[in-house]
Motif scaffolding. Structure first.
Motif, PDB file in Angstrom:
ATOM      1  N   LEU A  29      36.174  23.492   1.390  1.00 29.44           N
ATOM      2  CA  LEU A  29      36.029  23.154   2.805  1.00 29.44           C
ATOM      3  C   LEU A  29      36.746  24.173   3.692  1.00 29.44           C
ATOM      4  O   LEU A  29      36.231  24.589   4.731  1.00 29.44           O
ATOM      5  N   LEU A  30      37.933  24.589   3.256  1.00 24.69           N
ATOM      6  CA  LEU A  30      38.677  25.595   4.022  1.00 24.69           C
ATOM      7  C   LEU A  30      37.900  26.897   4.133  1.00 24.69           C
ATOM      8  O   LEU A  30      37.822  27.507   5.208  1.00 24.69           O
ATOM      9  N   HIS A  31      37.315  27.323   3.031  1.00 24.43           N
ATOM     10  CA  HIS A  31      36.549  28.574   3.061  1.00 24.43           C
ATOM     11  C   HIS A  31      35.265  28.430   3.875  1.00 24.43           C
ATOM     12  O   HIS A  31      34.701  29.437   4.299  1.00 24.43           O
ATOM     13  N   GLY A  32      34.840  27.208   4.086  1.00 31.77           N
ATOM     14  CA  GLY A  32      33.688  26.992   4.951  1.00 31.77           C
ATOM     15  C   GLY A  32      34.043  27.000   6.417  1.00 31.77           C
ATOM     16  O   GLY A  32      33.161  26.865   7.270  1.00 31.77           O
ATOM     17  N   GLY A  33      35.328  27.124   6.732  1.00 34.50           N
ATOM     18  CA  GLY A  33      35.747  27.187   8.124  1.00 34.50           C
ATOM     19  C   GLY A  33      36.248  25.883   8.696  1.00 34.50           C
ATOM     20  O   GLY A  33      36.579  25.809   9.879  1.00 34.50           O
ATOM     21  N   ALA A  34      36.323  24.834   7.875  1.00 40.35           N
ATOM     22  CA  ALA A  34      36.790  23.546   8.366  1.00 40.35           C
ATOM     23  C   ALA A  34      38.303  23.496   8.417  1.00 40.35           C
ATOM     24  O   ALA A  34      38.995  24.162   7.642  1.00 40.35           O
ATOM     25  N   LYS A  35      38.833  22.701   9.333  1.00 44.06           N
ATOM     26  CA  LYS A  35      40.259  22.399   9.362  1.00 44.06           C
ATOM     27  C   LYS A  35      40.487  21.219   8.422  1.00 44.06           C
ATOM     28  O   LYS A  35      39.913  20.143   8.623  1.00 44.06           O
ATOM     29  N   VAL A  36      41.291  21.441   7.412  1.00 43.29           N
ATOM     30  CA  VAL A  36      41.491  20.436   6.370  1.00 43.29           C
ATOM     31  C   VAL A  36      42.957  20.043   6.313  1.00 43.29           C
ATOM     32  O   VAL A  36      43.845  20.902   6.320  1.00 43.29           O
ATOM     33  N   ALA A  37      43.210  18.741   6.257  1.00 46.76           N
ATOM     34  CA  ALA A  37      44.553  18.220   6.031  1.00 46.76           C
ATOM     35  C   ALA A  37      44.557  17.509   4.682  1.00 46.76           C
ATOM     36  O   ALA A  37      43.551  16.910   4.293  1.00 46.76           O
ATOM     37  N   VAL A  38      45.668  17.598   3.966  1.00 41.21           N
ATOM     38  CA  VAL A  38      45.752  16.972   2.644  1.00 41.21           C
ATOM     39  C   VAL A  38      46.933  16.016   2.600  1.00 41.21           C
ATOM     40  O   VAL A  38      47.976  16.246   3.223  1.00 41.21           O
ATOM     41  N   LEU A  39      46.740  14.946   1.838  1.00 41.92           N
ATOM     42  CA  LEU A  39      47.773  13.928   1.675  1.00 41.92           C
ATOM     43  C   LEU A  39      47.772  13.502   0.212  1.00 41.92           C
ATOM     44  O   LEU A  39      46.751  13.027  -0.296  1.00 41.92           O
ATOM     45  N   ASP A  40      48.889  13.711  -0.455  1.00 39.92           N
ATOM     46  CA  ASP A  40      48.990  13.414  -1.885  1.00 39.92           C
ATOM     47  C   ASP A  40      49.721  12.088  -2.066  1.00 39.92           C
ATOM     48  O   ASP A  40      50.934  11.995  -1.830  1.00 39.92           O
ATOM     49  N   LEU A  41      48.985  11.054  -2.491  1.00 36.82           N
ATOM     50  CA  LEU A  41      49.584   9.738  -2.687  1.00 36.82           C
ATOM     51  C   LEU A  41      50.088   9.530  -4.108  1.00 36.82           C
ATOM     52  O   LEU A  41      50.653   8.474  -4.407  1.00 36.82           O
ATOM     53  N   ASP A  42      49.870  10.524  -4.970  1.00 37.26           N
ATOM     54  CA  ASP A  42      50.444  10.445  -6.311  1.00 37.26           C
ATOM     55  C   ASP A  42      51.894  10.913  -6.192  1.00 37.26           C
ATOM     56  O   ASP A  42      52.236  12.061  -6.498  1.00 37.26           O
ATOM     57  N   LEU A  43      52.743  10.021  -5.736  1.00 35.78           N
ATOM     58  CA  LEU A  43      54.075  10.398  -5.280  1.00 35.78           C
ATOM     59  C   LEU A  43      54.975  10.905  -6.393  1.00 35.78           C
ATOM     60  O   LEU A  43      55.903  11.668  -6.139  1.00 35.78           O
ATOM     61  N   GLN A  65      45.884  37.012   1.994  1.00 38.27           N
ATOM     62  CA  GLN A  65      45.595  35.944   2.941  1.00 38.27           C
ATOM     63  C   GLN A  65      44.487  35.060   2.402  1.00 38.27           C
ATOM     64  O   GLN A  65      43.498  35.550   1.850  1.00 38.27           O
ATOM     65  N   ALA A  66      44.660  33.767   2.565  1.00 36.16           N
ATOM     66  CA  ALA A  66      43.649  32.779   2.207  1.00 36.16           C
ATOM     67  C   ALA A  66      43.933  31.540   3.043  1.00 36.16           C
ATOM     68  O   ALA A  66      45.083  31.295   3.436  1.00 36.16           O
ATOM     69  N   PRO A  67      42.926  30.766   3.356  1.00 33.20           N
ATOM     70  CA  PRO A  67      43.138  29.595   4.226  1.00 33.20           C
ATOM     71  C   PRO A  67      44.037  28.549   3.575  1.00 33.20           C
ATOM     72  O   PRO A  67      43.993  28.347   2.362  1.00 33.20           O
ATOM     73  N   MET A  68      44.849  27.911   4.411  1.00 35.05           N
ATOM     74  CA  MET A  68      45.754  26.856   3.961  1.00 35.05           C
ATOM     75  C   MET A  68      45.451  25.567   4.717  1.00 35.05           C
ATOM     76  O   MET A  68      45.067  25.599   5.891  1.00 35.05           O
ATOM     77  N   PRO A  69      45.628  24.416   4.067  1.00 36.05           N
ATOM     78  CA  PRO A  69      45.431  23.153   4.772  1.00 36.05           C
ATOM     79  C   PRO A  69      46.664  22.771   5.580  1.00 36.05           C
ATOM     80  O   PRO A  69      47.737  23.365   5.438  1.00 36.05           O
ATOM     81  N   VAL A  70      46.498  21.764   6.402  1.00 36.63           N
ATOM     82  CA  VAL A  70      47.639  21.133   7.060  1.00 36.63           C
ATOM     83  C   VAL A  70      48.236  20.153   6.060  1.00 36.63           C
ATOM     84  O   VAL A  70      47.522  19.355   5.464  1.00 36.63           O
ATOM     85  N   GLU A  71      49.525  20.240   5.859  1.00 36.31           N
ATOM     86  CA  GLU A  71      50.184  19.345   4.911  1.00 36.31           C
ATOM     87  C   GLU A  71      51.185  18.459   5.639  1.00 36.31           C
ATOM     88  O   GLU A  71      51.785  18.861   6.628  1.00 36.31           O
TER      89      GLU A  71
END
Length: 277
Positions: A29-43, A65-71
């Motif tokens: 999704l990031l490489h497609g140009g989308a703004k992506v946020a990630v949330l890891d619930l496997d704590l 350089q490579a796209p990064m999500p919002v964490e």
């Protein structure tokens, strides 16, 4: 509040490849140009969190350089939060989700291989639930129960009921549909009688509880090989090539493209916008 699409990667069994799928979908999704946020619930495990930490470190060390999500720093005290009572954990989950929805096109949530209050809450707010299963009746047991003599489908499982209840509540309360896709993950390279039997039961259950069936990712060395760098097959380019390239990598990229198409997204190459169809 932004109407970001929420993608939940979930089932209640470990070892099915949830985190592998989560990182590949997020990066595609990031490489497609989308703004992506990630949330890891496997704590406790935090596989997705470790992946993106590796990614940040590798890119910095190599001047790439490579796209990064919002964490979200949701699991800085992950072990403690995993032990927290539901009345403490759930408000933190909803606050984190509200924050991420405001800054992204997609919020991708990786869930643990167990039943938790936050995992159930995530399923309830999902727009798309992606459930991987390995090519085995052991994994199918997570979705449905078969007769031990005839192998005929007898009923759905507790996880299927969880998704069913989430979809029913969402439709009743918000008049929205939750799309549910079951991915046949880590398929063996050769056909087998067991696979035919399993295919028939998965198809029967899909008609009963209403999920779509899609292709997952095979058990390829390249997926494991790139993980320590925080990279996926979608990242490989003339400037990012931590391992030697081969025709197998081309096949893996095509496999990822097929997966994204099955989920309802189009575009994978850099510069193309991935958008929900």
């Amino acid at each position: 509040m932004s109407q970001a699409s929420v993608i939940v990667i979930g089932n209640e069994k470990g070892g099915a490849g949830k985190s592998t799928l989560a990182i590949h979908i997020a990066v595609a999704l990031l490489h497609g140009g989308a703004k992506v946020a990630v949330l890891d619930l496997d704590l406790r495990q935090q596989t997705m969190g470790h992946f993106f930490a590796n990614r940040r470190a590798w890119l910095a060390a190599n001047g790439a350089q490579a796209p990064m999500p919002v964490e979200h720093d949701f699991a800085a005290d992950g072990v403690a939060l995993a032990k927290a009572p539901d009345e403490e954990a759930l408000p933190r989950f909803h606050a984190a989700l509200a924050e991420l929805r405001g800054v992204a096109d997609f919020v991708l949530i990786d869930t643990p291989g167990s039943d938790t209050a936050m995992s159930r809450a995530a399923h309830g707010v999902a727009d798309l639930i992606v459930t991987p299963m390995n090519d085995s009746f052991v994994d199918f047991d997570m979705l449905g129960v078969v007769d031990p003599v005839t192998l005929e489908l007898t009923r759905h499982s507790l996880y299927s009921e969880t998704v069913w209840n989430s979809r029913k509540a969402r439709a009743t309360n918000e008049r929205k549909q939750i799309d549910w896709v079951v991915l046949r993950n880590r398929l063996a390279p050769t056909e087998a009688r067991n696979r035919k039997r399993l295919d028939e039961r998965v198809a029967a259950l899909s008609r009963k509880v209403g999920f779509r069936i899609g292709p997952g990712l095979r058990d390829r060395v390249i997926y494991r090989e790139l993980f320590p760098f925080g990279l996926t097959i979608a990242d490989l380019s003339p400037s990012i090539r931590p391992v030697a390239m081969s025709l197998q990598h081309v096949a893996a990229r095509q496999e990822l493209r097929a997966l994204m198409t099955a989920l309802g997204f189009s575009g994978l190459d850099e510069g193309e916008r991935i958008a929900a169809e």
